[in-house]
Structures are given as C-alpha cells and as structure tokens.
Design a protein around this motif. Sequence first.
Motif, PDB file in Angstrom:
ATOM      1  N   UNK A  29       0.805  -1.228   0.000  1.00 29.23           N
ATOM      2  CA  UNK A  29       0.000   0.000   0.000  1.00 29.23           C
ATOM      3  C   UNK A  29       0.835   1.274   0.000  1.00 29.23           C
ATOM      4  N   UNK A  30       2.158   1.179  -0.050  1.00 25.08           N
ATOM      5  CA  UNK A  30       3.008   2.365  -0.055  1.00 25.08           C
ATOM      6  C   UNK A  30       4.162   2.228   0.914  1.00 25.08           C
ATOM      7  N   UNK A  31       4.850   3.333   1.167  1.00 24.29           N
ATOM      8  CA  UNK A  31       5.999   3.318   2.051  1.00 24.29           C
ATOM      9  C   UNK A  31       5.555   3.147   3.499  1.00 24.29           C
ATOM     10  N   UNK A  32       6.296   2.355   4.257  1.00 26.69           N
ATOM     11  CA  UNK A  32       6.001   2.148   5.666  1.00 26.69           C
ATOM     12  C   UNK A  32       5.980   3.494   6.384  1.00 26.69           C
ATOM     13  N   UNK A  33       4.916   3.750   7.128  1.00 30.62           N
ATOM     14  CA  UNK A  33       4.786   4.983   7.892  1.00 30.62           C
ATOM     15  C   UNK A  33       4.078   6.100   7.157  1.00 30.62           C
ATOM     16  N   UNK A  34       3.882   5.941   5.853  1.00 25.46           N
ATOM     17  CA  UNK A  34       3.186   6.965   5.073  1.00 25.46           C
ATOM     18  C   UNK A  34       1.687   6.768   5.241  1.00 25.46           C
ATOM     19  N   UNK A  35       0.945   7.867   5.299  1.00 23.74           N
ATOM     20  CA  UNK A  35      -0.505   7.706   5.368  1.00 23.74           C
ATOM     21  C   UNK A  35      -0.991   7.201   4.014  1.00 23.74           C
ATOM     22  N   UNK A  36      -2.023   6.430   4.036  1.00 25.63           N
ATOM     23  CA  UNK A  36      -2.531   5.816   2.812  1.00 25.63           C
ATOM     24  C   UNK A  36      -3.335   6.828   2.013  1.00 25.63           C
ATOM     25  N   UNK A  72       4.376   6.425 -17.661  1.00 24.73           N
ATOM     26  CA  UNK A  72       3.005   5.958 -17.422  1.00 24.73           C
ATOM     27  C   UNK A  72       2.759   4.689 -18.241  1.00 24.73           C
ATOM     28  N   UNK A  73       2.309   3.652 -17.550  1.00 25.31           N
ATOM     29  CA  UNK A  73       2.073   2.350 -18.179  1.00 25.31           C
ATOM     30  C   UNK A  73       3.261   1.413 -18.089  1.00 25.31           C
ATOM     31  N   UNK A  74       4.387   1.904 -17.578  1.00 27.47           N
ATOM     32  CA  UNK A  74       5.603   1.083 -17.498  1.00 27.47           C
ATOM     33  C   UNK A  74       5.820   0.573 -16.071  1.00 27.47           C
ATOM     34  N   UNK A  75       6.598  -0.483 -15.993  1.00 26.08           N
ATOM     35  CA  UNK A  75       7.060  -0.982 -14.695  1.00 26.08           C
ATOM     36  C   UNK A  75       8.477  -0.485 -14.467  1.00 26.08           C
ATOM     37  N   UNK A  76       8.753  -0.150 -13.201  1.00 26.58           N
ATOM     38  CA  UNK A  76      10.040   0.432 -12.834  1.00 26.58           C
ATOM     39  C   UNK A  76      10.547  -0.269 -11.585  1.00 26.58           C
ATOM     40  N   UNK A  77      11.811  -0.687 -11.611  1.00 29.74           N
ATOM     41  CA  UNK A  77      12.428  -1.202 -10.394  1.00 29.74           C
ATOM     42  C   UNK A  77      13.179  -0.061  -9.735  1.00 29.74           C
ATOM     43  N   UNK A  78      12.982   0.042  -8.433  1.00 31.59           N
ATOM     44  CA  UNK A  78      13.705   1.019  -7.631  1.00 31.59           C
ATOM     45  C   UNK A  78      14.170   0.265  -6.402  1.00 31.59           C
ATOM     46  N   UNK A  79      15.482   0.158  -6.245  1.00 34.95           N
ATOM     47  CA  UNK A  79      15.996  -0.698  -5.185  1.00 34.95           C
ATOM     48  C   UNK A  79      15.520  -2.111  -5.455  1.00 34.95           C
ATOM     49  N   UNK A  80      14.901  -2.748  -4.464  1.00 36.96           N
ATOM     50  CA  UNK A  80      14.380  -4.104  -4.662  1.00 36.96           C
ATOM     51  C   UNK A  80      12.869  -4.110  -4.889  1.00 36.96           C
ATOM     52  N   UNK A  81      12.255  -2.944  -4.997  1.00 40.11           N
ATOM     53  CA  UNK A  81      10.807  -2.842  -5.219  1.00 40.11           C
ATOM     54  C   UNK A  81      10.507  -2.741  -6.716  1.00 40.11           C
ATOM     55  N   UNK A  82       9.360  -3.263  -7.097  1.00 42.06           N
ATOM     56  CA  UNK A  82       8.875  -3.158  -8.474  1.00 42.06           C
ATOM     57  C   UNK A  82       7.564  -2.386  -8.434  1.00 42.06           C
ATOM     58  N   UNK A  83       7.526  -1.262  -9.171  1.00 38.54           N
ATOM     59  CA  UNK A  83       6.343  -0.406  -9.222  1.00 38.54           C
ATOM     60  C   UNK A  83       5.797  -0.375 -10.640  1.00 38.54           C
ATOM     61  N   UNK A  94       4.702  15.126 -11.407  1.00 36.77           N
ATOM     62  CA  UNK A  94       5.006  13.739 -11.102  1.00 36.77           C
ATOM     63  C   UNK A  94       3.966  12.753 -11.574  1.00 36.77           C
ATOM     64  N   UNK A  95       4.157  11.518 -11.115  1.00 36.43           N
ATOM     65  CA  UNK A  95       3.297  10.406 -11.492  1.00 36.43           C
ATOM     66  C   UNK A  95       2.981   9.578 -10.255  1.00 36.43           C
ATOM     67  N   UNK A  96       1.920   8.779 -10.378  1.00 34.25           N
ATOM     68  CA  UNK A  96       1.540   7.859  -9.317  1.00 34.25           C
ATOM     69  C   UNK A  96       1.854   6.439  -9.745  1.00 34.25           C
ATOM     70  N   UNK A  97       2.165   5.590  -8.761  1.00 36.66           N
ATOM     71  CA  UNK A  97       2.504   4.204  -9.054  1.00 36.66           C
ATOM     72  C   UNK A  97       1.885   3.286  -8.016  1.00 36.66           C
ATOM     73  N   UNK A  98       1.603   2.073  -8.459  1.00 30.24           N
ATOM     74  CA  UNK A  98       1.153   1.008  -7.581  1.00 30.24           C
ATOM     75  C   UNK A  98       2.323   0.052  -7.359  1.00 30.24           C
ATOM     76  N   UNK A  99       2.297  -0.663  -6.248  1.00 26.12           N
ATOM     77  CA  UNK A  99       3.379  -1.582  -5.895  1.00 26.12           C
ATOM     78  C   UNK A  99       3.058  -2.966  -6.444  1.00 26.12           C
ATOM     79  N   UNK A 100       3.946  -3.481  -7.285  1.00 24.66           N
ATOM     80  CA  UNK A 100       3.810  -4.835  -7.825  1.00 24.66           C
ATOM     81  C   UNK A 100       4.542  -5.825  -6.912  1.00 24.66           C
ATOM     82  N   UNK A 101       5.764  -5.473  -6.519  1.00 24.87           N
ATOM     83  CA  UNK A 101       6.549  -6.297  -5.590  1.00 24.87           C
ATOM     84  C   UNK A 101       7.134  -5.387  -4.525  1.00 24.87           C
TER      85      UNK A 101
END
Length: 114
Positions: A29-36, A72-83, A94-101
Amino acid sequence: MTMHVAHLSIYPDKGAPGVGLSTATVEPDGLTGDRRKKAAVHLVCLKDTADRDDPPRANIVLDAPDDLVSLVGARVTIGTALLEVTRQAGNCPGVYAEVIEPGQVSVGDEARRV
C-alpha cells in the motif's frame, strides 16, 4: 533513461511536514509509515522540486534527465521494489505508481524501466 533516487519522504499526517528518510520499506500500500492515499507511491523528478514555494509532497524524488510522464504504463524497479506507473499526478508534478513487488528503496538506488 538513467535515474537515481535523490530523496525519500513519508507524510504520516495530512498537512504536516514530510519526514525525510535514507531508506524506506515499500509495502503493497506504499511506504512504511506513510498515510494511505489514492495511489501507493508518488514519484517526481528532481527538477520539478527546485525553486518552488510549495514543492510536491512526493514519496520518491528521482534524479532523472526527462519528465516522468513517459513512464506511465511502465514498470520500474527502484531498489528491490517493483512499481507500475499508473498515471500522471492531477494538480501537481510527477506520477503515481502502484506496488507490484514490495521491497527496500534507498537514496542513491538506481531506478530502471523494465
């Protein structure tokens, strides 16, 4: 396009200042500690934060040569996360992303389109 994480922030309370981090855990659902919010992650380009009276309240600021709208429409790896970048932000840069991994993201990590 080569990109690196320039800054990480969470915003635990609506309207309150953000909390800068050197490393963050990205949960489904997002970064730990961030409000949803409506989207799990808000990403902006470093150039979109410069010289602004009201900088965007982004979770991940990327030092990228181009605008992030092309992702927009692409998957991006940042660190070990996939968005998956889902859409352009409405009334701010900016842009918004959902967490895939879920994974870990740190300042300095490379971000790559996959």
